[in-house]
Structure formats: structure tokens, C-alpha cells
Design a protein around this motif. Structure first.
Motif: not given
Lengths: 413, 273
Positions: A1, A5, A9, A328-332, A334, A337
Motif C-alpha cells: 500500500m 494511501e 486512511l 492481499g495485504a502483506k504484513r508490512r 498492515i 497502516q
């Protein structure tokens, strides 16, 4: 992401929960507010020291030969104090020896000073700062005359009863009158006002315009120095190099006339604006250290609050995290975010804190004699600090969010 | 809650299906089912065990399954049969304890979390029973979400998300939030979201579980159209009449494939034709 963005958010999240977000960033806001205010006050004082105090009170490129240092900061130990008391007074004989030893181009003047009552027929008696000096005093102090003249070398050698007065003295004792050529009594002795000084303003709330300067040889010395000694011998050099020479000369003359052995410390003081400023620089460091320690505790509390709220946010939004991970969000992603969210909260708090801190500094400057001046570097520093606090506080909650198992997270209600 | 009823019907299906072993063999363990172009999903001996406080629970005990591109498959089974576990594995939300899983010819059963996230983003479109839309985001933004994680620019995202919503006839509701949409509309948003990345598989978990029968039919029609247009659809359900829409039905029981039927056979067994 992408980063933007994440920021968008984060602000959407903050907007949705305005009140909660506000309470979250309160700690950081208060911490930053006090930080900015304290730094502004310390900065204001130091600017004041450099520009006004050093210039007005001590003078640039000047030193004063005294019995003991006058501008004394910090604690003086009992022993030092007793040593000061044992020192011999400075007399005309000392000054008469020092004067011929000074390099040419250097101005020098005796400076005797005390607060005493003055009176005229035109108003009530009032305290003035009576100064006994020599003809070069006005030039050494950089005072400008708005009317009349300063006293002459002849008047000094005769001990003439003439005065140059400050604006406040003129206004009080000669209301709507021209003070020049009128009498001002100091200690009952009438003096002729010959000159009027330009307005100086105030220093730490003390007016610098209540001056009445006369020849030190006049009866004014019976009030300033009843013992017949001299408070200080003020020397001003045109540049720093000559100042150092003058100081060395003065020191060597004083030491030899007082028969001080090489290992014995000076029993007089050569006080320069530099020495006062050096001391103030130390003092400023201490003030910054103490002044920022308390707001720093505020920031730590702020960080803990943000961390807690972020942990709650992660728990509340477990399902959202699950959805994002499933899509499809990767650890990084999240991680980013939540870090951006806590950093945004904290930076927002810092921004509010900066605004309030500046306001607070202005209020302090307005209602108290403490000067305040917002240091430009303190603003980006506060923003960075806010971001840092947010990131540190967000690290643990964000990594918890990032490590959530998507299946378990999706199952959460 | 209403697990009981389907279970009863399923038990008969299972018995029936086991009798037609030949067909099952032909599809599931086809020698040609090598991971490659035609086969979008190939699993071999897929096992998943959970450690429940010292006790090992075997949710999947060796599943061999091969699904061709463009197939429309329903996975059925009673509670505890392992169908959710299988769906999680197929959806790359979980990794197997043992066995292999090729998705589009790529071995995904040994991938790390982040690699799996990338695969989910590119290859799989999820449709959930509870829709799983972000409540505070508009329909359009919900559909955009997979594209955000694919790193696609904002304008392109909007364009593609709009297109996906047009496909499910919801372009007029795209600025509404989930709570302003009906159940069927929400599920259609979820389908649009699942399709927006042009995934290899559309993976639906009880897609009609929270919908009334009329809306269910509407959603099933959407699936049917997608299958007709060549989209691979895999649907996990315990409702036989929903499964009946699929062209192939895989029944799981106790962690293994109990039956695997083509549409016709299954429909006959259910008394639907």
C-alpha cells in the motif's frame, strides 16, 4: 500500500472518531505545548542576555574592575563569600595606578552606583539610581543624549554638582517642564541638570531610565560610597584584542600594587560581558535540560496513551485486518497502516501542541517580565518528536496487527 | 443452526457417490492432473492438523483434488468434514501440514505469509458468507481494496472498480456504504471486489448463507453467468440446492474426499433435473 494511501486512511480513521482521537493525542499535545513554551522562554532569555543584558548592563568589549563580581549567577559557596568579604576595597589610588597602564584608545571611568531618594519642588521624592562617574561614562555605556550635554573632564576634576538624567527621572521630577537648567536634589544637595538621556527601556522588568549620573568627585559619592571607596572601574576597548590587553594590564598592575605572589589568586575581580555570557550559556543548558524534562514525561505518557488506544484499535478492527489480509495485504501493509495511523495522531497532537505552545509563550511574554521568543528550530523538532513518539508507540500494536492470522481475524465478530 | 437438515440429506448423497468410484477416480486422480496450464488447482495428499491443547485434530487427512480452468465446483460436507479447512488452504489463507498444492502451476503450499498474501491478491477472489465489506468504506472503495494492495494507481483503481461494479449491476450504488445496501447488493459488491483483480479462482464460502432464498437465487445467477463466461468458481456450501447450481460437486467427509460428481449425476441423486 502506498504511503499516501495509508496517510489518507489514517486521517479518515481520525475523522470518524474525533473525540476519541482528540483524547488520544491530548498527552502529546500537552507535552509539546510545554516543550515549545519552555524552549521559547529559554530562547527569549538567552537572546535577551546576548542583545540587551550584555550590551546594556555590562557593555560589549568592556570589563569592570571590582572588588568582587557583581553579576553573580548560581550558588556562591560560603567560603567564596567569606573570601569576597576579606578582599580589600578598591580606592582612587588603585584606579590611579591602573589608568596610565591601559593601552591608548581605551576609555575608562569610575562607576559608583546606588539607589537613593531624589527630590524637586515639582513632585514627590522618589528613588533614582544615582551614578557617580567620569566624563567618558556616557560614551562607554553607549548612552545617547536627547538634550543638553554630558559633564566635562573639568567638571569631574572640580567635583561640580551637575547631572545627566534618564527619561523616567525627567518625567517624574519635571512634569511638563524642561529639566535642563533646573535643580534636582540628591541627598539634599542640589544638582544642575545638564543633559537628558535617550530612553533605554527595561531589563527583566527593571527600568533602565531612572538614572541620574553625576561626576563621582561630586558629593554624590557620599551617598553612593560613604566609605570613600570605588564600586567599579569600567574600561571599554574598541575591539576584543585591545580588551584582552587592557585586562592583562589592569590585572598585572593590581597584582603588583597589592603584592600578590604568583600562586595567590586575584583579590579583585575583572568582570567582562563575556564571562557573564559564558556563565549564562551554562545556565541556559541547565534551563533547557530541566525545562524539557517535565514535558518529556508528558510525551512519554502521551506515547503510552497512544499505544493503548492503538492496541484497542487493533482489537476492534481485527476483522478489518482479516479482510485486508484476505484481499492481499502483506504484513508490512498492515504494519504501515497502523504505524502511519499512530504517527498521524501523534503529529496532529504535536501540531496542536505547537500552536498552543506558541500561544502560551506569547501569553507569558505579555503578562510576565520573562521574555519569550519562539525558536524556529523548535517547530520542526516538535513535529519530528511527535512522529517519533507516534512510531515508537505504534510499533508494538502495529506488529501485533501485522502478525494476526487472517483466518482467526476473519472469524472475529 | 440449520446444519442438521443438510447433514441428513448429505449422508445419502455420500453413500450414493461412493458407489460411483470409477468416475471419481477419473476426475480426481487423473494421471493428466499435473500442475500446469489446464489445471488451475492440483492438490496431492493435502493434510492439515491442528494442535488443540495437546490433542491433534486431523481436519484434512489427505485430499487429492484437481480442478480445471473454467470449472464451477461446489465443495460440500457436514460440519467438521474439513471443508472450511480445505477452503482456507485453497484460498491460500493457510498452509497444509503435509501435502502439496499447486495453484496455476505454482507450488504454494510452502510459501511464506507475504508470498501467500501476494497470491491471494493476484489469484483469488473471496466471497464470504458475511460479505466482509469494510463498513465505513463506500462500495467503490471496498471494490478498490484488492487493487490498493496490488499497488495500482488511484485513477486506474477507480476505473476498474467501476467496471467491476457495472458487471454486477451496482454502478448506481457505488457511493453507498454497506449499511445502505441490501444483503443481495452487499454480496454483489463482494463479488465485484472478488473479480476486480481478474483472479484465477472465485472462491465463495457459503455465499448465500445470510440471504433469503430469492436473493440467493439472484446471487446464484450471478455465479452462473460468471461460470458461463469462463470464470473458475469454487463454492463451499452445505446447502444441497445451492450446490446443485454447480457443475461438479465434491463432498468431503472426515477430512477426505467422499465423492466427486459431475453435475448430472449429482442432480439425479438429489432428485433435481
Amino acid at each position: 500500500m502506498p504511503f499516501l494511501e495509508a496517510v489518507r486512511l489514517a486521517f479518515a480513521q481520525i475523522r470518524v472518531q474525533k473525540l476519541k482521537s482528540f483524547f488520544t493525542l491530548l498527552g502529546v499535545m500537552i507535552g509539546v505545548m510545554f516543550l515549545i513554551a519552555v524552549v521559547s522562554i529559554v530562547e527569549g532569555m538567552s537572546k535577551y542576555m546576548e542583545e540587551d543584558f550584555a550590551g546594556k548592563m555590562l557593555g560589549v568589549n568592556s570589563f569592570t574592575l571590582r572588588r568582587r563580581p557583581e553579576a553573580q549567577f548560581g550558588n556562591v559557596s560560603e567560603a567564596t563569600w567569606r573570601e569576597y568579604q576579606r578582599r580589600p576595597l578598591i580606592y582612587k589610588s588603585d584606579v590611579d595606578q591602573v589608568r596610565p597602564a591601559l593601552p591608548s584608545g581605551v576609555l575608562a571611568s569610575v562607576e559608583n552606583m546606588t539607589f537613593t531618594y531624589a527630590s524637586t519642588p515639582y513632585n514627590r521624592p522618589r528613588q533614582v539610581q544615582a551614578v557617580g562617574a567620569e566624563e567618558s561614562y556616557v560614551a562607554i555605556k553607549g548612552y545617547k543624549l536627547t538634550a543638553g550635554r554630558t559633564f566635562t573632564a573639568q567638571e569631574v576634576s572640580y567635583g561640580s554638582k551637575v547631572l545627566v538624567i534618564g527619561t523616567e527621572v525627567a518625567e517624574h521630577f519635571f512634569p511638563s517642564l524642561d529639566p535642563l537648567g533646573r535643580e534636582l536634589r540628591i541627598g539634599g544637595v542640589p544638582y544642575l541638570v545638564v543633559g537628558l538621556l535617550e530612553k533605554q527601556g527595561s531589563l527583566f522588568g527593571f527600568s533602565l531610565d531612572r538614572l541620574a549620573i553625576g561626576p563621582w568627585t561630586s558629593p554624590i559619592s557620599r551617598i553612593t560610597n560613604p566609605r570613600g571607596d570605588i564600586d567599579g572601574f569600567l574600561v571599554k576597548a574598541p575591539n576584543a584584542a585591545l580588551l584582552a590587553d587592557a585586562m592583562e594590564e589592569a590585572r598585572s598592575v593590581m597584582r603588583s600594587s597589592r603584592h600578590l605572589a604568583p600562586a595567590v589568586p586575584d583579590n579583585f575581580a575583572l568582570e567582562s560581558s563575556e564571562s557573564a555570557l559564558t556563565f549564562f550559556a551554562q545556565l541556559k543548558g541547565q534551563m533547557v535540560a530541566f525545562g524539557t524534562a517535565l514535558p518529556a514525561i508528558g510525551l512519554i505518557v502521551g506515547a503510552i496513551v497512544i499505544m493503548n488506544i492503538m492496541l484497542v484499535a487493533v482489537a476492534e478492527r481485527t476483522r478489518e485486518i482479516g479482510i485486508r489480509k484476505a484481499l492481499g495485504a502483506k504484513r508490512r501493509d498492515i504494519m504501515r497502516q497502523f504505524l502511519v495511523e499512530s504517527a498521524s495522531l501523534s503529529v496532529l497532537g504535536a501540531a496542536l501542541g505547537i500552536a498552543l505552545g506558541i500561544g502560551m509563550a506569547k501569553v507569558v511574554a505579555a503578562v510576565s517580565p520573562l521574555p519569550a521568543r519562539v525558536a524556529p528550530w523548535s517547530i520542526p523538532m516538535a513535529v519530528l518528536l511527535g512522529a517519533g513518539v507516534g512510531i515508537v508507540a505504534g510499533l508494538y500494536p502495529a506488529s501485533r496487527a501485522a502478525r494476526l492470522d487472517p483466518i482467526a481475524a476473519l472469524r472475529q465478530e | 443452526m440449520n446444519d442438521k437438515q443438510p447433514d441428513a440429506t448429505l449422508s445419502t448423497t455420500g453413500e450414493h457417490s461412493l458407489s460411483s468410484t470409477a468416475e471419481r477416480q477419473a476426475v480426481v486422480q487423473a494421471p493428466g492432473a499435473t500442475p500446469g496450464k489446464d489445471w488451475v488447482i492440483v492438490t496431492r495428499g493435502l493434510k492439515r492438523e491442528y494442535d488443540m491443547g495437546g490433542e491433534i485434530v486431523r481436519a484434512l487427512r489427505g485430499v487429492d483434488l484437481a480442478i480445471r480452468r473454467n470449472e464451477y465446483v461446489a465443495i460440500m460436507g457436514p460440519s467438521g468434514s474439513g471443508k472450511s479447512t480445505l477452503m482456507n488452504l485453497i484460498g491460500c489463507l493457510d498452509t497444509p501440514t503435509a501435502g502439496e498444492y499447486w495453484l496455476n502451476g505454482t507450488l504454494v503450499s510452502r510459501m511464506s505469509d507475504d508470498e501467500l498474501a501476494r497470491v491471494r491478491n493476484k489469484e483469488i477472489g473471496f466471497v464470504f458468507q458475511t460479505f466482509n465489506l469494510l463498513p465505513r468504506a463506500t462500495a467503490l472503495h471496498n471494490v478498490e481494496l484488492p487493487l490498493v494492495y496490488a499497488g495500482i494507481s488511484s485513477d486506474e483503481r477507480k476505473r476498474r472498480a467501476k467496471h467491476a461494479l457495472e458487471q454486477v449491476q451496482l454502478e448506481h450504488r457505488m457511493l453507498h456504504r454497506p449499511n445502505e445496501l441490501s444483503g443481495g447488493q452487499r454480496q454483489r459488491v463482494a463479488i465485484a471486489r472478488a473479480l476486480v483483480n481478474n483472479p484465477s479462482i472465485l472462491l465463495a464460502d457459503e455465499p448465500t448463507g445470510n440471504l433469503d432464498s430469492q436473493t440467493s437465487e439472484e446471487i446464484m445467477r450471478v455465479f452462473e453467468n460468471l461460470a458461463d463466461s469462463g470464470q473458475t468458481v469454487i463454492m463451499v456450501t452445505h446447502e444441497p440446492d445451492i450446490a446443485a447450481h454447480a457443475r461438479r460437486v465434491v463432498v468431503l467427509r472426515d477430512g477426505i474426499v467422499a465423492s466427486d460428481d459431475r453435475r448430472s449425476a449429482f442432480k439425479q441423486s438429489m432428485g433435481i433435473s
